[in-house]
Design a protein around this motif. Structure first.
Motif, PDB file in Angstrom:
ATOM      1  N   ILE A 260     110.119  34.630  39.413  1.00  0.00           N
ATOM      2  CA  ILE A 260     110.778  35.746  38.776  1.00  0.00           C
ATOM      3  C   ILE A 260     109.649  36.620  38.060  1.00  0.00           C
ATOM      4  CG2 ILE A 260     112.378  36.492  36.940  1.00  0.00           C
ATOM      5  CD1 ILE A 260     113.343  33.842  37.153  1.00  0.00           C
ATOM      6  N   PRO A 261     109.560  37.851  38.636  1.00  0.00           N
ATOM      7  CA  PRO A 261     108.507  38.777  38.067  1.00  0.00           C
ATOM      8  C   PRO A 261     108.383  38.849  36.358  1.00  0.00           C
ATOM      9  CG  PRO A 261     109.738  40.033  39.622  1.00  0.00           C
ATOM     10  CD  PRO A 261     110.384  38.832  39.374  1.00  0.00           C
ATOM     11  N   PRO A 262     107.238  38.995  35.921  1.00  0.00           N
ATOM     12  CA  PRO A 262     107.162  38.971  34.365  1.00  0.00           C
ATOM     13  C   PRO A 262     107.884  40.046  33.753  1.00  0.00           C
ATOM     14  CG  PRO A 262     105.161  38.613  35.299  1.00  0.00           C
ATOM     15  CD  PRO A 262     105.856  39.026  36.524  1.00  0.00           C
ATOM     16  N   HIS A 263     108.850  39.749  32.602  1.00  0.00           N
ATOM     17  CA  HIS A 263     109.692  40.830  32.026  1.00  0.00           C
ATOM     18  C   HIS A 263     109.911  40.633  30.753  1.00  0.00           C
ATOM     19  CE1 HIS A 263     112.346  37.805  33.711  1.00  0.00           C
ATOM     20  NE2 HIS A 263     113.429  38.312  32.635  1.00  0.00           N
ATOM     21  N   SER A 264     110.433  41.461  29.918  1.00  0.00           N
ATOM     22  CA  SER A 264     110.803  40.871  28.527  1.00  0.00           C
ATOM     23  C   SER A 264     112.388  40.930  28.522  1.00  0.00           C
ATOM     24  CB  SER A 264     110.082  41.621  27.617  1.00  0.00           C
ATOM     25  OG  SER A 264     110.445  43.025  27.763  1.00  0.00           O
ATOM     26  N   GLU A 265     112.897  40.409  27.672  1.00  0.00           N
ATOM     27  CA  GLU A 265     114.399  40.376  27.438  1.00  0.00           C
ATOM     28  C   GLU A 265     114.819  40.574  25.837  1.00  0.00           C
ATOM     29  OE1 GLU A 265     116.948  40.283  29.358  1.00  0.00           O
ATOM     30  OE2 GLU A 265     116.016  40.003  31.217  1.00  0.00           O
ATOM     31  N   ASP A 266     115.852  41.286  25.651  1.00  0.00           N
ATOM     32  CA  ASP A 266     116.041  41.680  24.228  1.00  0.00           C
ATOM     33  C   ASP A 266     117.205  40.616  23.837  1.00  0.00           C
ATOM     34  OD1 ASP A 266     118.118  42.765  25.555  1.00  0.00           O
ATOM     35  OD2 ASP A 266     118.112  44.537  24.513  1.00  0.00           O
ATOM     36  N   LYS A 267     117.608  39.608  24.514  1.00  0.00           N
ATOM     37  CA  LYS A 267     118.672  38.690  24.180  1.00  0.00           C
ATOM     38  C   LYS A 267     118.065  37.458  24.579  1.00  0.00           C
ATOM     39  CE  LYS A 267     122.399  41.588  25.588  1.00  0.00           C
ATOM     40  NZ  LYS A 267     121.645  42.766  26.161  1.00  0.00           N
ATOM     41  N   GLN A 268     118.611  36.425  23.731  1.00  0.00           N
ATOM     42  CA  GLN A 268     118.312  34.813  24.033  1.00  0.00           C
ATOM     43  C   GLN A 268     118.700  34.430  25.353  1.00  0.00           C
ATOM     44  OE1 GLN A 268     119.742  32.472  20.944  1.00  0.00           O
ATOM     45  NE2 GLN A 268     118.611  30.876  21.460  1.00  0.00           N
ATOM     46  N   GLY A 269     117.954  33.641  26.123  1.00  0.00           N
ATOM     47  CA  GLY A 269     118.022  33.175  27.445  1.00  0.00           C
ATOM     48  C   GLY A 269     118.196  31.495  27.440  1.00  0.00           C
ATOM     49  N   TYR A 270     118.882  31.181  28.203  1.00  0.00           N
ATOM     50  CA  TYR A 270     118.787  29.802  28.732  1.00  0.00           C
ATOM     51  C   TYR A 270     118.663  29.255  30.140  1.00  0.00           C
ATOM     52  CZ  TYR A 270     120.946  29.825  24.129  1.00  0.00           C
ATOM     53  OH  TYR A 270     121.305  29.917  22.896  1.00  0.00           O
ATOM     54  N   PHE A 271     118.120  28.335  30.577  1.00  0.00           N
ATOM     55  CA  PHE A 271     117.891  27.841  31.850  1.00  0.00           C
ATOM     56  C   PHE A 271     118.640  26.536  31.910  1.00  0.00           C
ATOM     57  CE2 PHE A 271     114.090  30.690  31.667  1.00  0.00           C
ATOM     58  CZ  PHE A 271     114.258  31.280  32.902  1.00  0.00           C
ATOM     59  N   TYR A 272     119.240  26.511  33.213  1.00  0.00           N
ATOM     60  CA  TYR A 272     119.985  25.189  33.655  1.00  0.00           C
ATOM     61  C   TYR A 272     119.442  25.064  35.150  1.00  0.00           C
ATOM     62  CZ  TYR A 272     123.493  21.850  34.953  1.00  0.00           C
ATOM     63  OH  TYR A 272     124.056  20.702  35.500  1.00  0.00           O
ATOM     64  N   VAL A 273     118.558  24.141  35.324  1.00  0.00           N
ATOM     65  CA  VAL A 273     118.121  23.915  36.744  1.00  0.00           C
ATOM     66  C   VAL A 273     119.093  23.056  37.540  1.00  0.00           C
ATOM     67  CG1 VAL A 273     116.291  23.118  37.931  1.00  0.00           C
ATOM     68  CG2 VAL A 273     115.929  24.112  35.857  1.00  0.00           C
ATOM     69  N   VAL A 274     119.745  23.799  38.665  1.00  0.00           N
ATOM     70  CA  VAL A 274     120.708  22.783  39.561  1.00  0.00           C
ATOM     71  C   VAL A 274     119.918  21.791  40.331  1.00  0.00           C
ATOM     72  CG1 VAL A 274     122.626  23.235  41.210  1.00  0.00           C
ATOM     73  CG2 VAL A 274     122.181  24.861  39.342  1.00  0.00           C
ATOM     74  N   GLU A 275     118.788  22.296  41.004  1.00  0.00           N
ATOM     75  CA  GLU A 275     118.118  21.510  41.841  1.00  0.00           C
ATOM     76  C   GLU A 275     116.916  21.783  41.696  1.00  0.00           C
ATOM     77  OE1 GLU A 275     118.866  23.012  46.417  1.00  0.00           O
ATOM     78  OE2 GLU A 275     120.657  21.773  45.398  1.00  0.00           O
TER      79      GLU A 275
END
Length: 70
Positions: free
Chosen positions: A39-54
């Motif tokens: 994923i290209p480097p970027h900034s977010e103004d919201k909180q994020g979560y990752f859920y890895v499916v596989e």
């Protein structure tokens, strides 16, 4: 109705996130990455979560690399 995320999995040579759900409070994005893709480097103004499916990978946070895996 339950949503089967595996039905939405698909890979593309270019990073193309898929919006699974969006409303005024949240957005759920499906990001399918082949080995070596990122994923290209970027900034977010919201909180994020990752859920890895596989699979597994590395999330690069402001605090450094964080290994992630299913």
């Amino acid at each position: 109705m339950p949503y089967d995320i595996r039905q939405a999995i698909g890979f593309d040579p270019q990073f193309r996130p898929r919006i699974v759900h969006a409303d005024e409070r949240a957005r759920v994005v499906l990001a399918c990455l082949d080995a070596g893709q990122q994923i290209p480097p970027h900034s977010e103004d919201k909180q994020g979560y990752f859920y890895v499916v596989e699979g597994s990978g590395t999330f690069l946070s402001q605090d450094g690399p964080v290994p992630v895996k299913a």
